[in-house]
Design a protein around this motif. Structure first.
Motif, PDB file in Angstrom:
ATOM      1  N   THR A 121       0.856  -1.145  -0.022  1.00 43.70           N
ATOM      2  CA  THR A 121       0.121   0.118   0.122  1.00 43.70           C
ATOM      3  C   THR A 121       0.892   1.216   0.009  1.00 43.70           C
ATOM      4  N   ALA A 122       1.997   1.267   0.658  1.00 45.09           N
ATOM      5  CA  ALA A 122       2.869   2.550   0.515  1.00 45.09           C
ATOM      6  C   ALA A 122       3.607   2.868  -0.724  1.00 45.09           C
ATOM      7  N   SER A 123       3.950   1.865  -1.306  1.00 40.57           N
ATOM      8  CA  SER A 123       4.278   1.815  -2.385  1.00 40.57           C
ATOM      9  C   SER A 123       3.213   2.273  -3.643  1.00 40.57           C
ATOM     10  N   GLN A 124       2.097   1.666  -3.508  1.00 39.03           N
ATOM     11  CA  GLN A 124       1.122   1.836  -4.445  1.00 39.03           C
ATOM     12  C   GLN A 124       0.671   3.389  -4.180  1.00 39.03           C
ATOM     13  N   ALA A 125       0.570   4.014  -2.795  1.00 41.74           N
ATOM     14  CA  ALA A 125       0.372   5.237  -2.396  1.00 41.74           C
ATOM     15  C   ALA A 125       1.487   6.446  -3.247  1.00 41.74           C
ATOM     16  N   LEU A 126       2.697   5.878  -3.179  1.00 40.29           N
ATOM     17  CA  LEU A 126       3.603   6.621  -4.004  1.00 40.29           C
ATOM     18  C   LEU A 126       3.315   6.883  -5.461  1.00 40.29           C
ATOM     19  N   VAL A 127       2.970   5.651  -6.190  1.00 38.75           N
ATOM     20  CA  VAL A 127       2.609   5.773  -7.560  1.00 38.75           C
ATOM     21  C   VAL A 127       1.556   6.849  -7.612  1.00 38.75           C
ATOM     22  N   ASP A 128       0.496   6.355  -6.949  1.00 44.31           N
ATOM     23  CA  ASP A 128      -0.712   7.207  -6.956  1.00 44.31           C
ATOM     24  C   ASP A 128      -0.527   8.806  -6.798  1.00 44.31           C
ATOM     25  N   LEU A 129       0.052   8.987  -5.803  1.00 49.37           N
ATOM     26  CA  LEU A 129       0.327  10.648  -5.686  1.00 49.37           C
ATOM     27  C   LEU A 129       1.148  11.071  -6.716  1.00 49.37           C
ATOM     28  N   ILE A 130       2.294  10.416  -7.235  1.00 50.38           N
ATOM     29  CA  ILE A 130       3.151  11.196  -8.317  1.00 50.38           C
ATOM     30  C   ILE A 130       2.434  10.928  -9.714  1.00 50.38           C
ATOM     31  N   TYR A 131       1.961   9.912 -10.077  1.00 53.14           N
ATOM     32  CA  TYR A 131       1.375   9.718 -11.456  1.00 53.14           C
ATOM     33  C   TYR A 131      -0.015  10.229 -11.658  1.00 53.14           C
ATOM     34  N   LYS A 132      -0.994   9.909 -10.647  1.00 55.84           N
ATOM     35  CA  LYS A 132      -2.152  10.242 -10.620  1.00 55.84           C
ATOM     36  C   LYS A 132      -2.530  11.647 -10.144  1.00 55.84           C
ATOM     37  N   LYS A 133      -1.612  11.984  -9.280  1.00 50.46           N
ATOM     38  CA  LYS A 133      -1.539  13.235  -8.443  1.00 50.46           C
ATOM     39  C   LYS A 133      -3.067  13.512  -7.967  1.00 50.46           C
ATOM     40  N   ASP A 134      -3.419  12.113  -7.138  1.00 49.51           N
ATOM     41  CA  ASP A 134      -4.837  12.546  -6.507  1.00 49.51           C
ATOM     42  C   ASP A 134      -4.406  12.925  -5.129  1.00 49.51           C
ATOM     43  N   PRO A 135      -5.088  14.318  -4.764  1.00 52.20           N
ATOM     44  CA  PRO A 135      -4.985  14.696  -3.703  1.00 52.20           C
ATOM     45  C   PRO A 135      -5.802  14.268  -2.551  1.00 52.20           C
ATOM     46  N   ASN A 136      -6.444  13.317  -2.676  1.00 55.90           N
ATOM     47  CA  ASN A 136      -7.143  12.405  -1.631  1.00 55.90           C
ATOM     48  C   ASN A 136      -6.539  11.435  -1.070  1.00 55.90           C
ATOM     49  N   ILE A 137      -5.077  11.275  -1.396  1.00 53.46           N
ATOM     50  CA  ILE A 137      -4.160  10.150  -1.087  1.00 53.46           C
ATOM     51  C   ILE A 137      -3.163  10.646  -0.137  1.00 53.46           C
ATOM     52  N   GLN A 138      -3.213  10.441   1.106  1.00 52.22           N
ATOM     53  CA  GLN A 138      -2.164  10.861   1.980  1.00 52.22           C
ATOM     54  C   GLN A 138      -1.008   9.675   2.350  1.00 52.22           C
ATOM     55  N   ILE A 139      -0.072  10.092   2.590  1.00 51.45           N
ATOM     56  CA  ILE A 139       1.010   9.015   3.009  1.00 51.45           C
ATOM     57  C   ILE A 139       1.342   9.430   4.465  1.00 51.45           C
ATOM     58  N   THR A 140       1.173   8.494   5.351  1.00 54.58           N
ATOM     59  CA  THR A 140       1.554   8.573   6.825  1.00 54.58           C
ATOM     60  C   THR A 140       2.968   8.548   7.121  1.00 54.58           C
ATOM     61  N   PRO A 141       3.455   9.040   8.151  1.00 52.45           N
ATOM     62  CA  PRO A 141       4.956   9.093   8.697  1.00 52.45           C
ATOM     63  C   PRO A 141       5.566   7.305   8.404  1.00 52.45           C
ATOM     64  N   ALA A 142       4.527   6.622   8.951  1.00 49.58           N
ATOM     65  CA  ALA A 142       5.043   5.343   8.947  1.00 49.58           C
ATOM     66  C   ALA A 142       5.258   4.604   7.759  1.00 49.58           C
ATOM     67  N   GLN A 143       4.193   5.017   6.624  1.00 50.32           N
ATOM     68  CA  GLN A 143       4.595   4.693   5.467  1.00 50.32           C
ATOM     69  C   GLN A 143       5.738   5.345   4.637  1.00 50.32           C
ATOM     70  N   TRP A 144       5.996   6.787   5.170  1.00 49.72           N
ATOM     71  CA  TRP A 144       7.150   7.342   4.467  1.00 49.72           C
ATOM     72  C   TRP A 144       8.542   6.474   4.858  1.00 49.72           C
ATOM     73  N   LYS A 145       8.559   6.326   6.280  1.00 49.93           N
ATOM     74  CA  LYS A 145       9.726   5.566   6.718  1.00 49.93           C
ATOM     75  C   LYS A 145       9.731   4.196   6.190  1.00 49.93           C
ATOM     76  N   GLU A 146       8.709   3.173   5.849  1.00 47.26           N
ATOM     77  CA  GLU A 146       8.693   2.293   5.163  1.00 47.26           C
ATOM     78  C   GLU A 146       9.253   2.393   3.664  1.00 47.26           C
ATOM     79  N   LEU A 147       8.895   3.346   3.064  1.00 49.51           N
ATOM     80  CA  LEU A 147       9.308   3.752   1.637  1.00 49.51           C
ATOM     81  C   LEU A 147      10.819   4.066   1.702  1.00 49.51           C
ATOM     82  N   ILE A 148      11.224   4.701   2.792  1.00 49.14           N
ATOM     83  CA  ILE A 148      12.826   5.048   2.584  1.00 49.14           C
ATOM     84  C   ILE A 148      13.576   3.817   2.916  1.00 49.14           C
ATOM     85  N   SER A 149      13.040   2.937   3.779  1.00 44.85           N
ATOM     86  CA  SER A 149      13.708   1.583   4.203  1.00 44.85           C
ATOM     87  C   SER A 149      14.014   0.764   3.029  1.00 44.85           C
TER      88      SER A 149
END
Length: 162
Positions: A121-149
């Motif tokens: 889900t975190a990776s899919q949120a990355l793709v949705d935010l960047i390519y679809k530019k959907d403003p309704n999708i938010q990424i949490t700090p936990a998801q951000w840390k997961e993406l970084i790791s």
């Protein structure tokens, strides 16, 4: 007994053979020395080539540390994606990496490093935010840390066929 005494008188004292010189060495030692130096040179060259081929990974990890400290936003997600794409372009051919986006991009990341597990889900949120530019999708700090790791793991361990 007299017979043995006469024998001892007739014998000359035992003399030790001359010491074997340690220099110059025999030709076999020259061969082993050259072989050792050749193997040492080969090892250093392999290490140098390995470091040179993987220098882009070190640069990418430094850039990832900088991105990690950014506040979570669309810009930081975009920078993370651009970093992964630039790293992939250094290791893989342009024809293979450049056209990838969305789900195909995540599949490529997972395929080149299965242990990074980019299909969640975190990776899919990355793709949705960047390519679809959907403003309704938010990424949490936990998801951000997961993406970084996951990105760190991918940069360190992705398999490249040079």
């Amino acid at each position: 007994m007299i017979l043995f005494q006469n024998l001892q008188v007739d014998l000359e004292p035992i003399t030790a053979p001359p010491a074997i010189p340690s220099w110059p060495p025999q030709p076999g030692w020259y061969f082993l020395g050259v072989l050792f130096l050749g193997l040492l040179f080969y090892g250093f060259m392999r290490y140098y080539i390995y470091r040179k081929k993987n220098a882009y990974r070190v640069v990418s990890l430094v850039a990832l540390k900088r991105i990690q400290n950014l506040p979570i936003s669309l810009d930081s997600l975009n920078e993370l994606n651009l970093l992964l794409k630039a790293t992939a372009l250094k290791g893989f051919s342009r024809e293979r990496v450049a056209p990838l986006h969305g789900k195909q991009w995540l599949d490529f990341l997972e395929e080149s490093c299965p242990s990074s597990k980019f299909n969640d889900t975190a990776s899919q949120a990355l793709v949705d935010l960047i390519y679809k530019k959907d403003p309704n999708i938010q990424i949490t700090p936990a998801q951000w840390k997961e993406l970084i790791s996951k990105s760190t793991l991918w940069i360190k361990r992705h398999k490249v066929n040079f």
